[in-house]
Design a protein around this motif. Structure first.
Motif, short mmCIF file in Angstrom:
data_model
loop_
_atom_site.label_atom_id
_atom_site.label_comp_id
_atom_site.label_asym_id
_atom_site.label_seq_id
_atom_site.Cartn_x
_atom_site.Cartn_y
_atom_site.Cartn_z
N SER A 201 -20.22 59.01 96.31
CA SER A 201 -19.22 60.06 96.14
C SER A 201 -19.77 61.41 96.60
N ALA B 253 -18.33 63.90 99.53
CA ALA B 253 -18.12 65.35 99.41
C ALA B 253 -18.77 66.08 100.58
N PRO C 86 -15.68 57.97 89.88
CA PRO C 86 -15.79 58.97 90.96
C PRO C 86 -15.07 58.55 92.23
N ARG D 266 -11.44 59.40 91.64
CA ARG D 266 -11.31 60.86 91.61
C ARG D 266 -11.38 61.44 93.03
N THR D 267 -12.26 60.89 93.86
CA THR D 267 -12.39 61.38 95.23
C THR D 267 -11.13 61.11 96.04
N LEU E 101 -16.27 68.25 94.08
CA LEU E 101 -16.67 66.85 94.03
C LEU E 101 -18.19 66.71 94.01
#
Length: 368
Positions: free
Chosen positions: A105, A109, A185, A188-189, A238
């Motif tokens: 993740s 980012a 994660p 979420r990403t 992130l």
């Protein structure tokens, strides 16, 4: 009740009967589908935006193409994280590979920052220097491509939001609370990428439309700069989350409070002088507690107590799969510090509960 709500964890880390390794695998499968949907949409959109941007000579559209390319590569990173994070523990990694999720993740980012944000800034600056203007056909092609992109990105976003909604309902959280918790994660990403992409498309459409009306390319240049700034901000957020989890982040306060209360309720435990935790992955948490037992227990009784408490903890909170109990003699100073720590933890949980209520919380509460 939805399938998600049957398998997602409660806020304090407990799980329903249908949960456990199989439920975690099922949730990962849903996340994988969400990522694949986002990947397919981004690949098609990136090609359409690139061709449309070259045909129309639109910097905003080319910036959006770079955004979609970055998102596509990031989805590949996230798919890798799902596969690699489920590898079993071995001699080199005795706590497993759960933190692979956070590492990949973090790479995603970085990809958003470099490939999306930096290229968008470059396109915006180049457009500021030029005085180009698109043809009428170019405007229409560009706007049509962006409209299709908005539909595709919106569909992917809806898929991610539905998964978050299922998790929020099962955990008794609001949507905002579930998104803030960010337990997975990868999900979420994807959610951040899709929501940013939808907003970026709207900004690009506004810039192109104003360019078409006024004939000034500066509007598209500013649209590219806005998109770039948005991508840099999202990448920073992130990366900050991944950094915290990689260097060792404590378990959710509600989980820590629940474990603390469980230990306090054990008749053999006199005082819990310290409770430390660290998330080792989305389905793994290390818990280390220093406990002072009541007097009069012999060595065999102490051993039986520790074995029973560990077994009960793991049974009630499967996510707490690495448990270490240290028997110690608590001094007056230790007891005073323990009371302060407990008060601070209770205040933190209460504050988070108030934020969830303010955010419109009202999911299915735990009935157990």
């Amino acid at each position: 009740m939805s399938r998600e709500s049957e398998t997602a964890p409660h806020p304090d880390g407990r799980t329903d009967a249908a949960t456990g390794p199989d439920a975690a695998t099922a949730e990962d499968a849903r996340t994988r589908v969400t990522i694949v949907v986002a990947l397919g949409a981004n690949l098609v959109i990136a090609l359409a935006k690139a061709l449309g941007g070259l045909f129309a000579g639109s910097p905003a559209l080319l910036s959006e193409a770079a955004h979609s390319v970055a998102d596509s590569l990031n989805e590949l990173f996230l798919l890798a994280s799902l596969k690699r994070s489920t590898r079993p523990a071995d001699a080199r990694h005795p706590f497993g590979y759960g933190k692979e999720r956070y590492f990949w993740s973090l790479l995603a980012a970085v990809g958003i920052f470099v490939m999306g944000g930096c290229f968008s800034f470059f396109q915006g600056i180049e457009a500021m220097r030029s005085d180009s203007s698109e043809t009428h056909t170019g405007y229409l092609v560009g706007l049509a491509v962006l409209a299709v992109a908005l539909i595709a990105e919106g569909s992917s976003l809806v898929r991610a939001l539905l998964q978050v909604r299922g998790q929020a309902r099962a955990a008794g959280r609001s949507m905002r609370g579930a998104i803030r918790a960010g337990d997975d994660p990868a999900l979420r990403t994807v959610l951040a990428e899709d929501s940013t992409a939808c907003f970026g498309v709207l900004v690009a459409m506004a810039g192109m439309g104003l360019h078409m009306i006024t004939g000034k390319v500066a509007y598209e240049a500013w649209a590219s700069l806005v998109i770039g700034a948005l991508l840099v901000f999202v990448a920073y957020q992130l990366a900050k989350e991944s950094r915290g989890q990689l260097i060792g982040e404590a378990a959710d306060p509600a989980l820590r409070q629940a474990i603390q209360e469980f230990l306090d309720e054990q008749p053999e435990v006199d005082t819990v002088t310290g409770l430390l935790s660290m998330r080792m992955g989305t389905q793994s948490t290390l818990v280390a507690a220093r406990i002072d037992l009541v007097g009069g227990l012999d060595s065999e009784e102490v051993e039986d107590v520790l074995v029973r408490v560990k077994a009960d903890l793991t049974k009630q909170w499967p996510i707490a799969d690495q448990i270490f109990l240290d028997v110690t003699d608590a001094s007056a100073k230790d007891r005073a510090q323990a009371r302060r720590d407990r008060q601070l933890l209770d205040e933190t949980v209460a504050a988070e509960s108030d934020r969830n209520d303010a955010g419109g919380g009202g999911g299915a509460q735990d009935s157990g």
